[in-house]
Scaffold this active site. Sequence first.
Site, short mmCIF file in Angstrom:
data_model
loop_
_atom_site.label_atom_id
_atom_site.label_comp_id
_atom_site.label_asym_id
_atom_site.label_seq_id
_atom_site.Cartn_x
_atom_site.Cartn_y
_atom_site.Cartn_z
N GLU A 1 10.08 1.19 10.11
CA GLU A 1 11.12 2.20 9.71
C GLU A 1 10.44 3.65 10.23
O GLU A 1 9.75 4.00 9.22
CB GLU A 1 11.47 2.12 8.48
N CYS B 1 13.94 10.80 6.22
CA CYS B 1 13.97 10.36 7.59
C CYS B 1 15.50 10.43 8.01
O CYS B 1 15.65 10.55 9.32
CB CYS B 1 13.70 8.83 7.75
N LYS C 1 1.03 -1.21 0.03
CA LYS C 1 -0.03 -0.07 -0.09
C LYS C 1 0.91 1.12 0.01
O LYS C 1 1.51 1.75 0.93
CB LYS C 1 -0.80 0.02 1.29
N GLU D 1 10.86 16.66 14.07
CA GLU D 1 11.43 16.31 12.61
C GLU D 1 11.15 17.35 11.36
O GLU D 1 9.73 17.82 11.60
CB GLU D 1 10.81 15.03 12.12
P1 NAD Z 1 2.89 8.66 7.37
O1 NAD Z 1 3.23 8.15 8.45
O2 NAD Z 1 1.90 9.84 7.28
O3 NAD Z 1 2.38 7.58 6.30
C1 NAD Z 1 3.13 6.63 5.96
C2 NAD Z 1 2.31 5.71 5.18
O4 NAD Z 1 1.29 5.42 6.26
C3 NAD Z 1 1.64 6.17 4.08
O5 NAD Z 1 1.28 4.93 3.23
C4 NAD Z 1 0.08 6.41 4.80
O6 NAD Z 1 -1.09 6.29 3.68
C5 NAD Z 1 -0.08 5.54 5.73
N1 NAD Z 1 -0.86 5.85 7.19
C6 NAD Z 1 -1.27 6.82 7.46
N2 NAD Z 1 -2.15 6.92 8.43
C7 NAD Z 1 -2.44 5.65 8.49
C8 NAD Z 1 -3.31 4.73 9.36
N3 NAD Z 1 -4.21 5.51 10.13
N4 NAD Z 1 -3.22 3.50 9.29
C9 NAD Z 1 -2.49 2.87 8.49
N5 NAD Z 1 -1.74 3.65 7.24
C10 NAD Z 1 -1.73 4.71 7.53
O7 NAD Z 1 4.44 9.49 6.90
P2 NAD Z 1 4.50 10.10 5.53
O8 NAD Z 1 4.32 11.54 5.71
O9 NAD Z 1 4.18 9.51 4.24
O10 NAD Z 1 6.34 9.85 5.44
C11 NAD Z 1 7.17 10.81 6.21
C12 NAD Z 1 7.59 9.95 7.53
O11 NAD Z 1 8.09 8.89 7.08
C13 NAD Z 1 8.59 10.79 8.14
O12 NAD Z 1 8.37 10.87 9.59
C14 NAD Z 1 9.92 9.98 7.89
O13 NAD Z 1 10.95 10.13 8.80
C15 NAD Z 1 9.45 8.65 7.77
N6 NAD Z 1 10.33 8.07 7.06
C16 NAD Z 1 11.22 6.90 7.58
C17 NAD Z 1 12.07 6.00 6.93
C18 NAD Z 1 12.90 4.89 7.54
O14 NAD Z 1 13.23 4.18 6.96
N7 NAD Z 1 13.17 4.92 8.89
C19 NAD Z 1 12.24 6.16 5.51
C20 NAD Z 1 11.38 6.99 4.78
C21 NAD Z 1 10.33 7.94 5.61
#
Ligand code: NAD
Length: 487
Positions: free
Chosen positions: A259, A293, A183, A390
């Site tokens: 992650e 991240c 997803k 962040e």
């Molecule tokens: P997000 O948590 O808002 O969304 C990530 C994913 O989760 C998306 O696919 C989104 O649709 C889904 N999602 C959102 N709410 C959900 C819910 N209630 N239930 C299930 N799925 C849900 O994060 P973002 O804004 O897309 O990405 C940025 C974040 O990701 C930052 O905090 C960044 O640090 C982190 N990130 C971490 C890594 C790593 O490897 N540690 C890599 C890339 C990004």
Amino acid sequence: MDERERAVVQSVPTGLYIGGEWREAASGARFVVEDPATGEEIATVADASEADARAAVDAAVAMQPAWAATAPRERGEILRRAFEAILEAQDDLALLMTLEMGKPVAESRAEVAYAAEFFRWFAEEAVRIRGDFYISPDAATRVLTTRQPVGPSYLITPWNFPLAMGTRKVGPALAAGCTVILKPAEQTPLCSLALASILERAGLPGGVLNVVTTEHPGPISDVIIEHPGLRKLSFTGSTEVGSLLMRKASSGLLRLSMELGGNAPLIVFEDADLDKAVAGAVFAKMRNGGEACTSANRIFVHRSIAEEFAGRLAAALSALKVARGTEPGANVGPLIDHDALAKVSGLVDDAVARGGRVMTGGARTGERGYFYAPTVLFDVPTTARVFREEIFGPVAPVYPFDDDDEAIRLANDTTYGLVGYIFTESLKRAVRTIEALETGMVGVNQGLVSNAAAPFGGVKRSGFGREGGFEGIHEYLSVKYAALNLG
Ligand code: NAD
């Protein structure tokens, strides 16, 4: 969009990919994908309903035994063919990525190559899944261990690396013999759909990979997570959502990989090679426009060189070209959306209100889209929001420190623990700092740690589990032990 851009977008299937078939959502609903550089619609994709989510897990569950029984070499060769196909399509995939996510095309090309590497690496790992055989200490038993696929896995990815975050999960899962439901984030579904189409052409049997796109990730994920056939959840995204999903996954006791967010320190000691340190800081801060991240969020520089360093960093950042990612020479694209822009502006305004000095940038830029000027801040107190939260944008706060212990204490003064960067010419100082940093990864004299052959992941509230490296495939395997009585 110009003609080529339109053609690239139109070449991507925009339905759900379930059980080897492309189909519309059961409800017929679709949602809009926009270009963050212009705010214009570039495509619509199917918006899965709960029935579709259930069907996707059903398909993954149905294919699990056959995929687990597929010869490891064959699983590896499908990944290897997909690796080659991704590289052949590098230009189109890079343009597609830029259109839906905003990063400059040169960076998108680099991500496509990085994303493909996970398929090459795990194609090679698929045939190296090993067990063990030994005699128990009392000689009464032979211990036989083997590794088996965990089973159907739900993979949730963020928007910031639209292709690599997917291949980093799909590669090891398929290599291990797990079927998956992928997803992607609602802002950037097109790269994952293009990936599914590449894997389909590479010979992946239907139902092994299922892609569910939705604008309602919460309710759709609930259905998938609650499905009794699901065995694992691998999530990349914010700490907040990761923690929520852990609670939800607890009822089914799913295996988890998390992650999550980061608040990376970058430490420049007084003996650092300053040219290397400035270049490393520019890369660690500005890769992906700061929307990573791993992005250097807090730059700690020894007081004797701090102001000079901040000045040089400001000069380097102000020379970057901020533009739509398709423009020749663009170095920095737009932020992903209006909320991201509001957050970054809010963090800078708060830092300035608390006495921070803007050395360059400090405001949004461009007439439309979500652009923010690369920014260097100095004299920001550690009570500012920008120290704790962040940033996820092109903002580099530089904080002076007086000695090594203070640098390490400040670096660890965060709930996150993904990556840290250090710049020093002293081996002793480097090793001491590597050992003292509360992070899963450390970059030494370089502003980049991402590498398909290395274990990527964090500690503390940056999560757990590792992607890439020799460790990555183990996230999708469980150990089975048999006690053999040969007496
Ligand atoms: P997000 O948590 O808002 O969304 C990530 C994913 O989760 C998306 O696919 C989104 O649709 C889904 N999602 C959102 N709410 C959900 C819910 N209630 N239930 C299930 N799925 C849900 O994060 P973002 O804004 O897309 O990405 C940025 C974040 O990701 C930052 O905090 C960044 O640090 C982190 N990130 C971490 C890594 C790593 O490897 N540690 C890599 C890339 C990004």
